[in-house]
Design a protein around this motif. Structure first.
Motif, mmCIF file in Angstrom:
data_model
loop_
_atom_site.group_PDB
_atom_site.id
_atom_site.type_symbol
_atom_site.label_atom_id
_atom_site.label_comp_id
_atom_site.label_asym_id
_atom_site.label_seq_id
_atom_site.Cartn_x
_atom_site.Cartn_y
_atom_site.Cartn_z
ATOM 1 N N GLY A 172 0.714 -1.178 -0.050
ATOM 2 C CA GLY A 172 0.150 0.068 -0.072
ATOM 3 C C GLY A 172 0.760 1.178 -0.024
ATOM 4 N N THR A 173 1.516 1.648 1.051
ATOM 5 C CA THR A 173 2.671 2.659 1.073
ATOM 6 C C THR A 173 3.678 2.345 2.098
ATOM 7 O OG1 THR A 173 1.583 3.797 2.690
ATOM 8 C CG2 THR A 173 0.726 4.350 0.631
ATOM 9 N N ALA A 174 4.863 3.045 2.149
ATOM 10 C CA ALA A 174 5.830 2.629 3.004
ATOM 11 C C ALA A 174 5.488 2.958 4.335
ATOM 12 C CB ALA A 174 6.905 3.669 2.403
ATOM 13 N N VAL A 175 4.911 4.108 4.489
ATOM 14 C CA VAL A 175 4.588 4.258 6.081
ATOM 15 C C VAL A 175 3.578 3.252 6.574
ATOM 16 C CG1 VAL A 175 3.520 6.110 7.506
ATOM 17 C CG2 VAL A 175 5.095 6.652 5.701
ATOM 18 N N LEU A 176 2.393 2.932 6.027
ATOM 19 C CA LEU A 176 1.651 1.877 6.487
ATOM 20 C C LEU A 176 2.291 0.789 6.814
ATOM 21 C CD1 LEU A 176 -1.335 0.914 7.133
ATOM 22 C CD2 LEU A 176 -1.664 0.123 4.662
ATOM 23 N N ASP A 218 21.746 9.478 -0.969
ATOM 24 C CA ASP A 218 21.964 8.130 -0.741
ATOM 25 C C ASP A 218 23.062 7.846 0.434
ATOM 26 O OD1 ASP A 218 20.440 7.818 -2.988
ATOM 27 O OD2 ASP A 218 21.829 7.163 -4.195
ATOM 28 N N HIS A 219 24.221 8.554 0.425
ATOM 29 C CA HIS A 219 25.274 8.080 1.261
ATOM 30 C C HIS A 219 24.738 8.411 2.754
ATOM 31 C CE1 HIS A 219 25.844 12.609 0.459
ATOM 32 N NE2 HIS A 219 26.605 12.653 1.837
ATOM 33 N N TRP A 220 23.730 9.031 2.905
ATOM 34 C CA TRP A 220 22.899 9.139 4.506
ATOM 35 C C TRP A 220 21.902 8.133 4.721
ATOM 36 C CZ3 TRP A 220 24.821 12.170 7.997
ATOM 37 C CH2 TRP A 220 25.849 13.347 7.631
ATOM 38 N N HIS A 221 21.528 7.594 3.797
ATOM 39 C CA HIS A 221 20.522 6.648 4.127
ATOM 40 C C HIS A 221 20.868 5.520 5.550
ATOM 41 C CE1 HIS A 221 18.672 6.864 -0.122
ATOM 42 N NE2 HIS A 221 18.479 7.976 0.541
ATOM 43 N N TYR A 278 10.995 4.023 6.645
ATOM 44 C CA TYR A 278 10.949 3.680 5.276
ATOM 45 C C TYR A 278 12.082 4.488 4.693
ATOM 46 C CZ TYR A 278 9.586 3.951 0.505
ATOM 47 O OH TYR A 278 9.590 3.951 -1.001
ATOM 48 N N CYS A 279 12.987 3.918 4.117
ATOM 49 C CA CYS A 279 14.411 4.156 3.632
ATOM 50 C C CYS A 279 14.390 4.217 1.907
ATOM 51 C CB CYS A 279 15.264 3.471 4.068
ATOM 52 S SG CYS A 279 17.133 3.818 3.472
ATOM 53 N N VAL A 325 10.550 -1.910 12.741
ATOM 54 C CA VAL A 325 9.954 -2.087 11.458
ATOM 55 C C VAL A 325 10.804 -1.164 10.343
ATOM 56 C CG1 VAL A 325 7.938 -1.680 9.964
ATOM 57 C CG2 VAL A 325 7.839 -2.403 12.563
ATOM 58 N N PHE A 326 11.369 -1.763 9.463
ATOM 59 C CA PHE A 326 12.309 -1.278 8.416
ATOM 60 C C PHE A 326 11.801 -1.449 6.991
ATOM 61 C CE2 PHE A 326 16.216 -1.090 6.067
ATOM 62 C CZ PHE A 326 16.491 0.310 6.065
#
Length: 179
Positions: free
Chosen positions: A18-22, A125-128, A143-144, A168-169
């Motif tokens: 559905g979505t990342a946050v859900l 990207d280098h901070w993810h 959500y990354c 949760v990741f």
């Protein structure tokens, strides 16, 4: 038999993505609920004030705006804070989402807030990996954006952090984790 498995798998993936946050915050959102949550407009009447998932976005570039737009399509998601190094993006965030959305140039201010349940990491990207691990250590669902890391050996630290904090990741991918 193979078609049945493929159909069930596709149906499962459609419902799950559905979505990342859900996905990132669903375990906290659904604890103690007997009814099943689906992404339909008739669920909004079932949401109470405490059912809101308070979300912040770290990195308000193109993907930051796209990701929060997708997240806000899910009933119960509330956008409360944004971080970016560029003043123009912070100003635009408040123009689009209201002055009640807190803006900052320091992502630690977001991670230190106890009222934020989940973060969307849409930085360069280098901070993810660094911000993801720090967010999980602070109890946030994450959500990354992809890529999670640049080298495969760097990923082990993120996986260990997820295990250590029982977080949760999710690592997102366009057209896969959008609504």
């Amino acid at each position: 038999m193979k078609n049945t498995i493929t159909t069930k798998r596709r149906s499962f993936i459609k419902k799950l993505s559905g979505t990342a946050v859900l996905t990132a915050a669903s375990s906290q959102f659904l604890i103690g609920r007997d009814d099943q949550f689906t992404l339909s407009s008739d669920n909004t009447s079932k949401l109470a004030a405490n059912d809101n998932i308070q979300v912040a976005t770290i990195g308000m570039g193109i993907m930051g705006f796209n990701n929060i737009e997708s997240a806000l399509k899910v009933p119960g998601v509330k956008f409360v804070a944004a971080c970016d190094l560029y003043e123009g993006r912070l100003k635009r965030t408040q123009e689009l989402y209201g002055k009640e959305v807190t803006v900052t140039k320091d992502y630690n201010e977001i991670l230190d807030r106890s009222d934020i349940d989940a973060v969307i990491i849409s930085t360069t990207d280098h901070w993810h990996d660094k911000i993801s691990m720090e967010a999980m250590a602070k109890g946030k669902a994450v959500y990354c954006e992809k890529p999670m890391v640049h080298k495969i050996e760097e990923g082990l630290a993120v996986v260990k952090a997820q295990d250590k904090y029982n977080s949760v990741f999710q690592v997102g991918s366009q057209r896969v984790s959008s609504i």
